[in-house]
Design a protein around this motif. Structure first.
Motif, PDB file in Angstrom:
ATOM      1  N   ARG A   1      32.422  35.263  40.938  1.00 52.56           N
ATOM      2  CA  ARG A   1      33.046  36.234  41.833  1.00 52.56           C
ATOM      3  C   ARG A   1      32.005  37.235  42.339  1.00 52.56           C
ATOM      4  NH1 ARG A   1      37.966  38.303  38.161  1.00 52.56           N
ATOM      5  NH2 ARG A   1      36.304  38.259  36.610  1.00 52.56           N
TER       6      ARG A   1
ATOM      7  N   THR B   1      42.751  41.056  39.401  1.00 48.19           N
ATOM      8  CA  THR B   1      43.061  39.881  38.586  1.00 48.19           C
ATOM      9  C   THR B   1      43.341  40.309  37.154  1.00 48.19           C
ATOM     10  OG1 THR B   1      40.823  39.387  37.764  1.00 48.19           O
ATOM     11  CG2 THR B   1      41.360  38.657  39.996  1.00 48.19           C
TER      12      THR B   1
ATOM     13  N   LYS C   1      36.737  38.399  47.179  1.00 47.84           N
ATOM     14  CA  LYS C   1      36.494  37.068  46.617  1.00 47.84           C
ATOM     15  C   LYS C   1      37.240  36.926  45.296  1.00 47.84           C
ATOM     16  CE  LYS C   1      32.812  33.680  46.323  1.00 47.84           C
ATOM     17  NZ  LYS C   1      31.356  33.454  46.456  1.00 47.84           N
ATOM     18  N   PHE C   2      38.156  35.956  45.243  1.00 48.64           N
ATOM     19  CA  PHE C   2      38.881  35.629  44.016  1.00 48.64           C
ATOM     20  C   PHE C   2      39.489  36.866  43.345  1.00 48.64           C
ATOM     21  CE2 PHE C   2      35.440  32.273  44.073  1.00 48.64           C
ATOM     22  CZ  PHE C   2      36.263  31.282  44.596  1.00 48.64           C
TER      23      PHE C   2
ATOM     24  N   TYR D   1      35.860  41.782  34.788  1.00 48.28           N
ATOM     25  CA  TYR D   1      34.679  41.417  35.573  1.00 48.28           C
ATOM     26  C   TYR D   1      33.459  42.048  34.898  1.00 48.28           C
ATOM     27  CZ  TYR D   1      31.720  40.846  39.776  1.00 48.28           C
ATOM     28  OH  TYR D   1      30.723  40.512  40.675  1.00 48.28           O
TER      29      TYR D   1
END
Length: 281
Positions: free
Chosen positions: A264, A189, A162-163, A193
């Motif tokens: 996320r 990314t 997810k993302f 997170y």
């Protein structure tokens, strides 16, 4: 004369029986106590390698408490000056029993004592305590989790993305009454997170509109490698030790990772067949 002989025979028989029974008595083992000074004006801290399960003080003149929010730090203080020498016994999560001989000192030393854990478990260790429950020994859980962390991936296809975030189930192992779940979490990314919750629970496979949702939380016995933050372009391998269980066909075992102040959120659904095929250690 006959009565004297009978008495002598009885005494000899008693002596022989007593001697034989004495030989069968187990040898006494003495566990030494470590001397420790405490004061009523200063707080002494004991830092143990594992969480504190039990504390027993020999006198009410000793004040003890675990540090708030910390499971392995014990605070000690004298309730009054010049108390009579007494003892303190502590049992920790690695199955060790620690014994201290406490005496008063106006200027105690040390004020902070860190107890170093053993590198290996020693079965002959006289201070070892017997703990009940599934792998209650934290040292053993830690050792096995670290071992599993190095095992190459044995499960494929259990993935959720997810993302740019990815969670994978890469291994399931069992030992005694303990189930070890090996996970891989990656952040592909440029944004860190921040972990909000890391949950493990059992829930119905399908939920009717008018049926109340029922979840059975599975509380981890131990987690190796649990991150608070998964850095940008970073990854983590995590091993979670749980009490071993099986589930009905209409239920699933869920692993859920949620992001703090973000969307996320990741989850894995594991069925009973997968659990049943966990590898034995």
């Amino acid at each position: 004369m006959k009565s004297v002989n009978v008495l002598l025979i009885m005494l000899l028989l008693y002596y022989n029986v007593y001697a034989q029974s004495s030989e069968k008595l187990p040898e006494k083992v003495v566990i030494p106590s470590s001397p420790l000074e405490i004061s009523n004006q200063r707080t002494t801290h004991l830092i143990f390698p594992f969480s504190i399960l039990s504390v027993d003080r020999g006198s009410k003149d000793i004040l003890v408490q675990k540090t708030e929010g910390v499971e392995n730090v014990l605070q000690l203080k004298a309730a009054k000056e010049n108390f009579c020498q007494t003892n303190l016994t502590v049992i920790t999560g690695d199955g060790k029993l620690y014994s201290f001989l406490l005496k008063y000192s106006a200027d105690p030393w040390p004020l902070t004592l860190r107890i170093i854990k053993s590198v290996e478990l020693d079965k002959s260790d006289l201070s070892a305590a017997t703990l009940s429950g599934p792998e209650s020994n934290e040292a053993l859980l830690e050792s096995k989790s670290a071992e599993i962390k190095t095992i190459p991936r044995t499960i494929w296809g259990m993935v959720n993305r997810k993302f740019g975030m990815v969670i994978k189930l890469i291994g399931l192992y069992s030992r005694g009454n303990t189930l070890y779940v090996q996970l891989s979490i990656a952040n592909h990314t440029q944004i860190d997170y921040d972990v909000d919750q890391f949950r493990f629970y059992i829930k119905d496979k399908k939920q009717g509109r008018r049926t109340a949702s029922q979840e059975s939380e599975q509380v981890p016995l131990y987690i190796d490698g649990k991150p608070s933050v998964i850095k940008a372009n970073g990854s983590h391998t995590i091993v979670v030790a749980l009490y071993k269980f099986t589930i009905a066909d209409k239920k699933r075992f869920f692993i859920e990772l949620t992001e703090k102040n973000g969307g996320r959120n990741l989850s894995l659904k594991i069925n009973n067949l997968r659990l049943m095929h966990s590898r034995a250690l």
